[in-house]
Design a protein around this motif. Structure first.
Motif, PDB file in Angstrom:
ATOM      1  N   SER A  30       0.818  -1.220   0.000  1.00 44.27           N
ATOM      2  CA  SER A  30       0.000   0.000   0.000  1.00 44.27           C
ATOM      3  C   SER A  30       0.847   1.263   0.000  1.00 44.27           C
ATOM      4  N   GLU A  31       2.021   1.183   0.617  1.00 49.37           N
ATOM      5  CA  GLU A  31       2.946   2.320   0.647  1.00 49.37           C
ATOM      6  C   GLU A  31       3.372   2.737  -0.758  1.00 49.37           C
ATOM      7  N   MET A  32       3.286   1.791  -1.711  1.00 52.27           N
ATOM      8  CA  MET A  32       3.749   2.057  -3.076  1.00 52.27           C
ATOM      9  C   MET A  32       2.613   2.533  -3.975  1.00 52.27           C
ATOM     10  N   ASP A  33       1.461   2.811  -3.377  1.00 52.75           N
ATOM     11  CA  ASP A  33       0.338   3.374  -4.115  1.00 52.75           C
ATOM     12  C   ASP A  33      -0.125   2.478  -5.282  1.00 52.75           C
ATOM     13  N   PRO A  34      -0.444   1.214  -4.994  1.00 50.49           N
ATOM     14  CA  PRO A  34      -0.868   0.299  -6.064  1.00 50.49           C
ATOM     15  C   PRO A  34      -2.309   0.566  -6.496  1.00 50.49           C
ATOM     16  N   THR A  35      -2.674   0.030  -7.655  1.00 51.40           N
ATOM     17  CA  THR A  35      -4.085   0.052  -8.044  1.00 51.40           C
ATOM     18  C   THR A  35      -4.810  -1.036  -7.243  1.00 51.40           C
ATOM     19  N   VAL A  36      -6.139  -0.968  -7.258  1.00 49.54           N
ATOM     20  CA  VAL A  36      -6.937  -1.983  -6.546  1.00 49.54           C
ATOM     21  C   VAL A  36      -6.649  -3.369  -7.117  1.00 49.54           C
ATOM     22  N   ASP A  37      -6.538  -3.449  -8.434  1.00 48.36           N
ATOM     23  CA  ASP A  37      -6.254  -4.745  -9.082  1.00 48.36           C
ATOM     24  C   ASP A  37      -4.880  -5.276  -8.674  1.00 48.36           C
ATOM     25  N   GLU A  38      -3.889  -4.401  -8.689  1.00 46.84           N
ATOM     26  CA  GLU A  38      -2.528  -4.829  -8.307  1.00 46.84           C
ATOM     27  C   GLU A  38      -2.513  -5.358  -6.878  1.00 46.84           C
ATOM     28  N   LEU A  39      -3.222  -4.673  -6.004  1.00 42.18           N
ATOM     29  CA  LEU A  39      -3.273  -5.086  -4.601  1.00 42.18           C
ATOM     30  C   LEU A  39      -3.918  -6.468  -4.467  1.00 42.18           C
ATOM     31  N   THR A  40      -5.008  -6.672  -5.176  1.00 41.89           N
ATOM     32  CA  THR A  40      -5.702  -7.967  -5.152  1.00 41.89           C
ATOM     33  C   THR A  40      -4.794  -9.069  -5.688  1.00 41.89           C
ATOM     34  N   GLU A  41      -4.086  -8.773  -6.779  1.00 41.27           N
ATOM     35  CA  GLU A  41      -3.205  -9.781  -7.387  1.00 41.27           C
ATOM     36  C   GLU A  41      -2.072 -10.161  -6.425  1.00 41.27           C
ATOM     37  N   ILE A  42      -1.497  -9.174  -5.776  1.00 43.66           N
ATOM     38  CA  ILE A  42      -0.398  -9.446  -4.835  1.00 43.66           C
ATOM     39  C   ILE A  42      -0.905 -10.256  -3.647  1.00 43.66           C
ATOM     40  N   LYS A  43      -2.046  -9.871  -3.103  1.00 42.35           N
ATOM     41  CA  LYS A  43      -2.600 -10.608  -1.961  1.00 42.35           C
ATOM     42  C   LYS A  43      -2.888 -12.061  -2.341  1.00 42.35           C
ATOM     43  N   THR A  44      -3.402 -12.266  -3.542  1.00 41.21           N
ATOM     44  CA  THR A  44      -3.739 -13.618  -3.988  1.00 41.21           C
ATOM     45  C   THR A  44      -2.472 -14.449  -4.196  1.00 41.21           C
ATOM     46  N   ALA A  45      -1.463 -13.862  -4.820  1.00 43.32           N
ATOM     47  CA  ALA A  45      -0.203 -14.585  -5.049  1.00 43.32           C
ATOM     48  C   ALA A  45       0.444 -14.966  -3.717  1.00 43.32           C
ATOM     49  N   VAL A  46       0.431 -14.040  -2.761  1.00 40.48           N
ATOM     50  CA  VAL A  46       1.012 -14.316  -1.434  1.00 40.48           C
ATOM     51  C   VAL A  46       0.221 -15.417  -0.730  1.00 40.48           C
ATOM     52  N   SER A  47      -1.090 -15.357  -0.841  1.00 36.45           N
ATOM     53  CA  SER A  47      -1.955 -16.398  -0.260  1.00 36.45           C
ATOM     54  C   SER A  47      -1.593 -17.782  -0.772  1.00 36.45           C
ATOM     55  N   GLU A  48      -1.399 -17.881  -2.079  1.00 39.19           N
ATOM     56  CA  GLU A  48      -1.081 -19.183  -2.696  1.00 39.19           C
ATOM     57  C   GLU A  48       0.273 -19.697  -2.213  1.00 39.19           C
ATOM     58  N   ALA A  49       1.270 -18.808  -2.174  1.00 39.34           N
ATOM     59  CA  ALA A  49       2.604 -19.226  -1.724  1.00 39.34           C
ATOM     60  C   ALA A  49       2.573 -19.601  -0.248  1.00 39.34           C
ATOM     61  N   PHE A  50       1.833 -18.825   0.542  1.00 37.13           N
ATOM     62  CA  PHE A  50       1.752 -19.101   1.980  1.00 37.13           C
ATOM     63  C   PHE A  50       1.058 -20.440   2.234  1.00 37.13           C
ATOM     64  N   SER A  51      -0.078 -20.664   1.554  1.00 35.66           N
ATOM     65  CA  SER A  51      -0.807 -21.920   1.797  1.00 35.66           C
ATOM     66  C   SER A  51       0.008 -23.112   1.315  1.00 35.66           C
ATOM     67  N   ASN A  52       0.753 -22.954   0.229  1.00 35.42           N
ATOM     68  CA  ASN A  52       1.628 -24.043  -0.219  1.00 35.42           C
ATOM     69  C   ASN A  52       2.680 -24.375   0.839  1.00 35.42           C
ATOM     70  N   ALA A  53       3.261 -23.331   1.422  1.00 32.66           N
ATOM     71  CA  ALA A  53       4.292 -23.548   2.446  1.00 32.66           C
ATOM     72  C   ALA A  53       3.709 -24.330   3.620  1.00 32.66           C
ATOM     73  N   VAL A  54       2.504 -23.959   4.033  1.00 29.51           N
ATOM     74  CA  VAL A  54       1.873 -24.614   5.184  1.00 29.51           C
ATOM     75  C   VAL A  54       1.460 -26.043   4.843  1.00 29.51           C
ATOM     76  N   ILE A  55       0.739 -26.206   3.729  1.00 28.38           N
ATOM     77  CA  ILE A  55       0.129 -27.501   3.399  1.00 28.38           C
ATOM     78  C   ILE A  55       1.160 -28.498   2.882  1.00 28.38           C
ATOM     79  N   HIS A  56       1.982 -28.044   1.924  1.00 22.35           N
ATOM     80  CA  HIS A  56       2.924 -28.968   1.273  1.00 22.35           C
ATOM     81  C   HIS A  56       4.304 -28.949   1.932  1.00 22.35           C
TER      82      HIS A  56
END
Ligand SMILES: Nc1ncnc2c1ncn2[C@@H]1O[C@H](COP(=O)(O)OP(=O)(O)OP(=O)(O)O)[C@@H](O)[C@H]1O
Ligand SMILES: [Mg+2]
Length: 147
Positions: A30-56
């Motif tokens: 948010s400090e980098m002034d992203p668009t709403v879409d960019e923010l959603t994409e980053i959150k989703t990518a982080v979610s996927e990497a985080f859940s992979n780390a936990v599950i797999h």
């Protein structure tokens, strides 16, 4: 690579922390002034990497931590690293293929890496069996961040 504003976080590898991982990514970017879409994409990518780390990364009763590192690597690029010290990946290229999953149930679709690839500009996966996995993603924002 010049890196600014580095933030390093260590979290327990439990799915209950997935929302917090997303929120931390959103707060950092948010400090980098992203668009709403960019923010959603980053959150989703982080979610996927985080859940992979936990599950797999830490299957079954295995416990551990997930490490997240954020950095601004150029005025418009954010780098996000998600690391686990879990079981690692035998064949990285195969793991990244769309629809590939080692899940035997019907819960996983094998699309996590594909989502991370499509929502970021660069992704690199480093992994060694028995040592763990690091997913490094770079996202270019449609903005000029003045650091
Ligand atoms: N951090 C990790 N540690 C060990 N193995 C991993 C890790 N991340 C991914 N993998 C392996 O790569 C495969 C593909 O991951 P991907 O996220 O694309 O699909 P998935 O997690 O199986 O399903 P989905 O993400 O759609 O729920 C996983 O099934 C797993 O075998
Ligand atoms: Mg996944």
């Amino acid at each position: 690579m010049i890196m600014e504003k580095i933030l390093k976080i260590q979290m327990d590898a439990v799915l209950e922390n997935q929302g917090l991982a997303r929120a931390l990514a959103a707060a950092y970017v948010s400090e980098m002034d992203p668009t709403v879409d960019e923010l959603t994409e980053i959150k989703t990518a982080v979610s996927e990497a985080f859940s992979n780390a936990v599950i797999h990364g830490y299957p079954g009763d295995m416990q551990g931590s997930v490490y997240m590192e954020f950095a601004v690597v150029s005025p418009a690029n954010v780098m996000i690293k998600i690391t686990d010290h879990g079981v690692g990946i035998e064949d990285i290229a195969k793991a990244m293929e769309p629809l590939f999953t080692t899940d035997t149930g019907d819960e996983r679709s094998g699309m996590g890496f594909t989502v991370m690839e499509s929502f970021t500009d660069r992704i690199k996966v480093d992994s060694r069996p028995g040592e763990g996995t690091t997913v490094t993603m770079i996202k270019k924002l449609d903005t000029y961040y003045d650091f």
